[in-house]
Design a protein around this motif. Structure first.
Motif, PDB file in Angstrom:
ATOM      1  N   UNK A  66       0.724  -1.057   0.101  1.00  0.00           N
ATOM      2  CA  UNK A  66       0.053   0.242   0.136  1.00  0.00           C
ATOM      3  C   UNK A  66       0.828   1.280   0.219  1.00  0.00           C
ATOM      4  N   UNK A  67       0.577   2.383  -0.752  1.00  0.00           N
ATOM      5  CA  UNK A  67       1.139   3.467  -0.644  1.00  0.00           C
ATOM      6  C   UNK A  67       0.303   4.796  -0.149  1.00  0.00           C
ATOM      7  N   UNK A 377       5.417   7.320  -6.147  1.00  0.00           N
ATOM      8  CA  UNK A 377       5.126   6.106  -6.660  1.00  0.00           C
ATOM      9  C   UNK A 377       4.089   6.774  -7.810  1.00  0.00           C
ATOM     10  N   UNK A 378       3.278   7.615  -7.763  1.00  0.00           N
ATOM     11  CA  UNK A 378       2.703   8.157  -8.687  1.00  0.00           C
ATOM     12  C   UNK A 378       3.409   8.788  -9.964  1.00  0.00           C
ATOM     13  N   UNK A 379       4.234   9.320  -9.635  1.00  0.00           N
ATOM     14  CA  UNK A 379       5.295   9.622 -10.648  1.00  0.00           C
ATOM     15  C   UNK A 379       5.993   8.679 -11.271  1.00  0.00           C
ATOM     16  N   UNK A 447      10.642  -1.943  -8.217  1.00  0.00           N
ATOM     17  CA  UNK A 447      11.764  -1.881  -7.137  1.00  0.00           C
ATOM     18  C   UNK A 447      11.361  -0.493  -6.421  1.00  0.00           C
ATOM     19  N   UNK A 448      10.920   0.513  -7.039  1.00  0.00           N
ATOM     20  CA  UNK A 448      10.309   1.764  -6.346  1.00  0.00           C
ATOM     21  C   UNK A 448       9.360   1.437  -5.511  1.00  0.00           C
ATOM     22  N   UNK A 449       8.467   0.660  -5.916  1.00  0.00           N
ATOM     23  CA  UNK A 449       7.257   0.346  -5.041  1.00  0.00           C
ATOM     24  C   UNK A 449       7.568  -0.381  -3.834  1.00  0.00           C
ATOM     25  N   UNK A 450       8.611  -1.424  -4.015  1.00  0.00           N
ATOM     26  CA  UNK A 450       9.084  -2.076  -2.979  1.00  0.00           C
ATOM     27  C   UNK A 450       9.885  -1.297  -1.847  1.00  0.00           C
ATOM     28  N   UNK A 451      10.710  -0.206  -2.516  1.00  0.00           N
ATOM     29  CA  UNK A 451      11.547   0.597  -1.767  1.00  0.00           C
ATOM     30  C   UNK A 451      10.625   1.605  -0.988  1.00  0.00           C
ATOM     31  N   UNK A 452       9.657   1.917  -1.522  1.00  0.00           N
ATOM     32  CA  UNK A 452       8.829   3.188  -0.619  1.00  0.00           C
ATOM     33  C   UNK A 452       8.124   2.590   0.713  1.00  0.00           C
ATOM     34  N   UNK A 453       7.834   1.316   0.717  1.00  0.00           N
ATOM     35  CA  UNK A 453       7.320   0.768   1.931  1.00  0.00           C
ATOM     36  C   UNK A 453       8.219  -0.147   2.621  1.00  0.00           C
TER      37      UNK A 453
END
Length: 619
Positions: A66-67, A377-379, A447-453
């Motif tokens: 989730x973000x 994430x949206x960017x 990877x960006x999705x994983x990193x941000x959470x």
């Protein structure tokens, strides 16, 4: 929302000191979804990585990421602008000096060639092979490529005769090194003659410092089945380190041994080797004065060509004004990118290829920094979708100006590539490279999705995506695109098939990047790293994880050597340049993160020696 109200790592407490989610923080388990879609997308088989048996980690969590972009605070390290760009943009260049050097080189070249080709006697082929090693080490091999290939082709047909009765360690090691370096599979059994009745290397070899160094260098061309070379590397490393510690050999040889222990010649940039070898050769009592002069002239001319390239490249770079278009997450690395192109295209006549590849590297840096260090994430998703469509997606108008600039720079530069290569009938090379760029961008979004959470997936799943995100495949595509007619459609199809050579490059790049960049990653809260993933999956300490990952890197060295010698479906030139890219990876991450922090390792020293210093005295 994923809340951890109970967490129990079944691992050594030392491991938890690095990766320890806070209570109540967002976190998720690796998905148990079948990995086939990832395999299909990224083109890699599901590799079984060696390691300890899996130790289970008990977490109360869901598998859903989730973000919350709205309240997201960007976290990134501001990097200083490079001083190199301005320096080379304004540096004066004397064209008349280049012309004078070229005239001298053209006068000496046929004389050196005649010396090489006129070798006579029963050992003439052996003498030529030893001279080929000098050519490579002095940075002269590109002058005599046809003669070298023909000599080695003939020599390999008579290899048993050449090696029969040869008991000199230096000679055997250099002949082995040269043949394997040029793609000829000479058996490592040639070194059995240097073993005693007890099965170990003879102690009498220890007194031969040059021979030991040459055996050490030869050992780095080992394949997965060259067990004797594993023994040779242990044997020579130990005794060479003792020589360095005690100083019991001539100073110029001692300096060369010290450099070799830092990075062997086989995995070094071919253009960096002469920096150390020319001074070494000059102090050898039996050096050839004409060959030495030719090496100095050629190397000085090469450096002036690089300055000419850099003036043109930095003019293009400053005109586009990248630093003003992007937030300070952007790594301003124009000249540094040019340096990293040199292992692939260092010869003076390849200026156009160097320019093309450097621009490609700059795009990769912009892409990676945007996804990895700054974008929400949206960017990231908007940029990823736009790159997939190769045009702005429906949400791009609502995105920040910097993101629109990122997309525009990428699309415009590829359009520039198309304009340059289309008249040559090579538009297909741009199309293939775009496809690889798009696949890399998709992995970056993942990877960006994983990193941000702070999601730490299983090691296998991380490598599945991470090997594509590290941009090794798109880099090979850029190389093929820059190679001219040698970069055929067949070569691109070979790349798309993800041969073992390319897989090993991706694994090497991913692991060496993560090992060298681990401290930087953790300092900015970026936990999606091979070290953390391995620790989590196998329940080991940070120290143990580093040890296992380094073993994997060593294994990729052997696989690369093996595939280089055995692959026949593409040209030798394609294989050679692909191996040169492996050398770039090794020099970049040789104990430091040479791209992000070039001033903290030896990269800045190398660049100064190649682009600034002119200390090689002319005879």
């Amino acid at each position: 929302m994923v809340t951890i109200d109970s967490i129990s790592f079944v691992m050594n407490m030392e491991a938890t000191s690095v990766f320890r989610p806070k209570l109540g923080s967002q976190f998720s388990l690796p998905s148990t979804t079948n990995l086939f879609p990832l395999r299909k997308l990224y083109g890699f088989p599901l590799t079984s990585f060696p390691g300890k048996p899996i130790k289970r980690i008990r977490l109360k969590a869901t598998n859903t990421l989730t973000f919350d972009d709205k309240e997201r605070t960007r976290k990134f390290k501001k990097l200083p602008l490079s001083e190199w760009t301005h320096y080379f943009h304004s540096i004066p260049l004397d064209i008349s000096e280049m012309d004078a050097l070229k005239e001298e080189i053209d006068e000496l070249k046929p004389k050196v060639k005649n010396t090489f080709m006129s070798s006579q006697g029963s050992d003439s082929t052996k003498t030529k092979i030893l001279m080929i090693y000098l050519f490579v080490s002095l940075g002269l091999a590109y002058h005599f490529e046809e003669e070298i290939y023909e000599t080695l082709k003939e020599g390999f047909e008579n290899i048993e005769k050449i090696m029969a009765g040869e008991e000199d360690l230096y000679t055997v090691s250099i002949i082995f090194w040269v043949f394997r370096r040029y793609g000829h599979y000479i058996s490592s059994d040639v070194f059995q003659r240097f073993k005693g009745s007890n099965g170990s290397f003879k102690e009498s070899l220890i007194g031969d410092a040059k021979g030991m160094l040459s055996l050490y260098e030869a050992a780095h061309l080992a394949t997965t089945k060259d067990y004797i070379l594993d023994e040779a590397l242990i044997f020579t490393s130990s005794h060479l380190e003792t020589l360095v510690a005690t100083g019991t050999c001539p100073p110029h040889l001692l300096a060369r041994i010290r450099n070799a222990l830092s990075i062997c010649q086989h995995w070094n940039f071919e253009v960096l080797v002469p920096l150390d070898f020319i001074p070494f050769y000059e102090q050898e009592k039996d050096h050839d004065e004409m060959l030495l002069k030719f090496a100095k002239l050629s190397f000085k001319y090469l450096k002036l060509i690089y300055l000419q390239d850099l003036k043109i490249l930095t003019k293009w770079y400053k005109k586009l004004d990248f630093p003003s278009k992007f937030p300070p997450y952007f790594k301003d690395r124009c000249v540094e990118n040019y340096f990293f192109v040199l292992p692939v295209f260092f010869e003076p006549q390849l200026s156009s290829a160097r320019m093309l590849l450097t621009k490609g590297f700059i795009l990769l840096g912009i892409q990676d920094d945007t996804f990895d260090r700054y974008a929400s994430i949206s960017e990231a998703e908007s940029l990823g979708n736009s790159l997939k469509r190769w045009a702005p997606d429906h949400s791009m108008d609502k995105q920040p100006e910097y993101l629109k600039s990122v997309l525009k720079v990428i699309l415009d530069t590829f359009q520039e590539f198309e304009k340059e290569l289309s008249p040559e009938g090579r538009s297909y090379s741009v199309k293939y490279t775009i496809e690889e760029f798009q696949a890399s961008s998709k992995a970056n979004v993942e990877l960006a999705k994983w990193a941000q959470v702070s999601h730490v997936p299983s090691f296998e799943k991380y490598m599945e995506v991470g090997q594509m995100e590290i941009t090794a495949c798109v880099t090979v595509a850029y190389i093929l695109m820059s190679m001219g007619k040698t970069g055929t459609k067949e070569a691109f199809e070979w790349l798309k098939s993800r041969p073992k050579l390319v897989q090993s490059l991706c694994t090497k790049g991913r692991l060496m990047n993560d090992i060298a960049g681990f401290e930087d990653d953790m300092s900015r809260g970026y936990v999606v790293n091979a070290v953390n993933c391995y620790m989590k999956q196998y329940g080991v300490t940070e120290k143990e994880a580093f040890k296992e990952l380094r073993k994997m890197v060593v294994n990729t060295h052997k696989t690369l050597n093996e595939e280089f010698l055995t692959t026949t479906c593409v040209s030798h030139y394609v294989l050679r340049e692909t191996m040169d890219f492996a050398r770039m990876i090794i020099v970049t991450y040789n104990g430091y993160e040479g791209f992000t922090r070039p001033d903290e390792g030896k990269i800045e020293e190398y660049m100064t020696s190649l682009f600034v210093d002119h200390t090689l005295k002319m005879l």
